[in-house]
Motif scaffolding. Structure first.
Motif, PDB file in Angstrom:
ATOM      1  N   GLN A  13     -12.081 -31.907   2.880  1.00  0.00           N
ATOM      2  CA  GLN A  13     -13.308 -32.060   3.648  1.00  0.00           C
ATOM      3  C   GLN A  13     -14.176 -30.817   3.441  1.00  0.00           C
ATOM      4  N   THR A  41     -17.245 -28.807   5.118  1.00  0.00           N
ATOM      5  CA  THR A  41     -17.793 -28.773   6.459  1.00  0.00           C
ATOM      6  C   THR A  41     -18.420 -27.415   6.732  1.00  0.00           C
ATOM      7  N   CYS A  61     -23.320 -27.054  10.731  1.00  0.00           N
ATOM      8  CA  CYS A  61     -23.665 -28.412  10.309  1.00  0.00           C
ATOM      9  C   CYS A  61     -23.525 -29.347  11.509  1.00  0.00           C
ATOM     10  N   GLY A 119     -23.930 -32.564  11.654  1.00  0.00           N
ATOM     11  CA  GLY A 119     -23.229 -33.798  11.318  1.00  0.00           C
ATOM     12  C   GLY A 119     -21.738 -33.619  11.137  1.00  0.00           C
ATOM     13  N   CYS A 120     -21.295 -32.369  11.017  1.00  0.00           N
ATOM     14  CA  CYS A 120     -19.874 -32.100  10.778  1.00  0.00           C
ATOM     15  C   CYS A 120     -19.047 -32.161  12.057  1.00  0.00           C
ATOM     16  N   ALA A 178     -16.858 -35.290  12.183  1.00  0.00           N
ATOM     17  CA  ALA A 178     -16.040 -35.616  11.017  1.00  0.00           C
ATOM     18  C   ALA A 178     -14.535 -35.528  11.274  1.00  0.00           C
ATOM     19  N   PRO A 186     -21.616 -33.219   6.042  1.00  0.00           N
ATOM     20  CA  PRO A 186     -20.189 -33.381   5.729  1.00  0.00           C
ATOM     21  C   PRO A 186     -19.964 -34.327   4.558  1.00  0.00           C
ATOM     22  N   ILE A 187     -18.962 -34.025   3.764  1.00  0.00           N
ATOM     23  CA  ILE A 187     -18.613 -34.829   2.607  1.00  0.00           C
ATOM     24  C   ILE A 187     -17.151 -34.562   2.294  1.00  0.00           C
ATOM     25  N   GLN A 229     -17.736 -38.540  -1.142  1.00  0.00           N
ATOM     26  CA  GLN A 229     -18.168 -39.589  -0.242  1.00  0.00           C
ATOM     27  C   GLN A 229     -18.171 -39.056   1.175  1.00  0.00           C
ATOM     28  N   SER A 230     -18.862 -39.756   2.054  1.00  0.00           N
ATOM     29  CA  SER A 230     -18.917 -39.325   3.447  1.00  0.00           C
ATOM     30  C   SER A 230     -17.593 -39.624   4.141  1.00  0.00           C
ATOM     31  N   SER A 250     -17.277 -40.789   7.142  1.00  0.00           N
ATOM     32  CA  SER A 250     -17.406 -42.072   7.839  1.00  0.00           C
ATOM     33  C   SER A 250     -17.132 -43.243   6.903  1.00  0.00           C
ATOM     34  N   ASP A 251     -17.662 -43.174   5.670  1.00  0.00           N
ATOM     35  CA  ASP A 251     -17.409 -44.240   4.703  1.00  0.00           C
ATOM     36  C   ASP A 251     -15.915 -44.345   4.392  1.00  0.00           C
TER      37      ASP A 251
END
Length: 368
Positions: free
Chosen positions: A36, A38, A42, A44-45, A48, A97-98, A117-118, A120-121
């Motif tokens: 991950q 992060t 962030c 959005g992190c 995650a 995040p990715i 990829q994310s 969430s995906d």
């Protein structure tokens, strides 16, 4: 060649001999790696980790599930180290995040394969996978059911008084293992560091739980140190260092956004990743992985107990002890020294003493 002549399944009290296909190729339990990317700044992190925990539900304590949370791809923070930044650049991380899974392209939601990829995906794909899997497994469960062509075992010796750490990683490959440049990466990870996390809109959480942040890399190259095998396809690699009480964050942007934070050795573990040391980010697949807590004389393995010679091999499968080769007698002990049944074993570490002729070998087997 690492070829299985026959398989002996151990049943305490009465041994049963179950021949398997002659000359079958030996394979090993497989570990998996979630990396991950992060950052504490962030917004959005923040969510995650919960999505990753959702994806690995039921496997949180599995030593073959290796989750590394690189604090890179955003502004540097208290948990940023240089190897994470190097890996970020190599993998092509441009935002967080990715994440990557086993450093291999996956098609989470479309036909187009993606290396990054994310989170969430990934979590969504993991759940949807079960709807189409014949056994109803999630993607993570299916991956853990796969077999590997190289094993990885790890012995960790740590003195909490002196903070001196010794790590021995060892294993073997079978004849199908085809990595061009196999390499070992060792991270010292700290789990559950409580610190600041930006939530967006000027909001901060100063009691956020950061999981599995790498604090040190014991190997010399961020893509791993080259593995050399002996004539029997086995390898042994050893490292040692003094674990610092604090780690200076790596400030790759010239902007100080973090400070030294304590390295809590009571919440640390060592992660071993076997991958290919490729020239491009799509040429570095993970072949196996395992993690081990930073305890006194700890052992963690995907398959434990390599024999001193080629006559006997001991490992765990489906909650039982399995012995390959010929022997006269054997006994299974739990960590308290009591004799245990060889089947339907609970999670934990067991010792298997095998006698063949005048030779006696003791093997460590981990039931996970």
């Amino acid at each position: 060649m690492n070829l299985t002549k026959h398989l002996i399944i151990l049943t305490m009290g009465a041994m049963s001999f179950a021949p398997i296909v002659s000359q079958a190729q030996t394979t090993y339990p497989r570990g998996m790696v979630i990396e991950q990317f992060t950052g504490q700044l962030c917004s959005g992190c923040a969510a995650a980790p919960e999505r990753i925990l959702q994806a690995i539900e039921g496997q949180e304590d599995n030593p073959r599930v290796v989750w590394v949370a690189h604090h890179a791809g955003n502004y540097p923070d208290s948990l940023t180290i240089k190897p994470s930044v190097d890996l970020m650049s190599f993998m092509g991380v441009y935002a967080v995040p990715i994440m990557t899974f086993n450093r291999t392209p996956q098609a989470w939601q479309s036909i187009r394969e993606k290396l990054l990829q994310s989170v969430s995906d990934f979590a969504e794909y993991n759940s949807l996978f079960a709807q189409y899997d014949a056994d109803g497994r999630t993607f993570v469960e299916a991956q853990l059911d796969e077999r590997a062509d190289i094993s990885v075992d790890m012995d960790v010796t740590y003195d909490r008084d002196t903070r001196h750490l010794k790590v021995k990683v060892y294993g073997e490959r079978n004849t199908a293992f085809d990595a061009q440049s196999p390499a070992l990466t060792l991270f010292l990870l700290q789990d559950d560091y409580v610190g600041m996390q930006f939530l967006g809109a000027g909001q901060y959480d100063y009691a956020h739980h950061h999981h599995n942040a790498p604090r040190l890399m014991l190997t010399t190259d961020f893509l791993g140190d080259a593995i050399e095998f002996d004539g029997d396809g086995r390898y042994v690699m050893e490292y040692e260092c003094d674990v610092p009480e604090t780690v200076e964050p790596y400030d790759n942007y010239g902007i100080i956004v973090g400070a030294q934070v304590p390295l809590d050795d009571t919440r640390a573990h060592v992660a071993a990743i076997i991958s290919n040391h490729g020239a491009a980010n799509t040429e570095c697949p993970v072949y196996n992985a395992v993690r081990c807590p930073l305890g006194n004389n700890s052992t963690s393995s995907a398959v434990a107990g390599h024999a001193a010679d080629d006559t006997v091999r001991v490992y765990a499968a489906d909650g039982r002890v399995v012995i390959e080769g010929e022997y006269d007698r054997c006994t299974v002990y739990d960590t308290s020294g009591r004799i245990a049944d060889g089947e339907n074993l609970s999670r934990g570490l067991y010792l298997v003493r095998v006698t063949a002729g005048d030779a006696t070998q003791t093997h460590k087997v981990l039931i996970d």
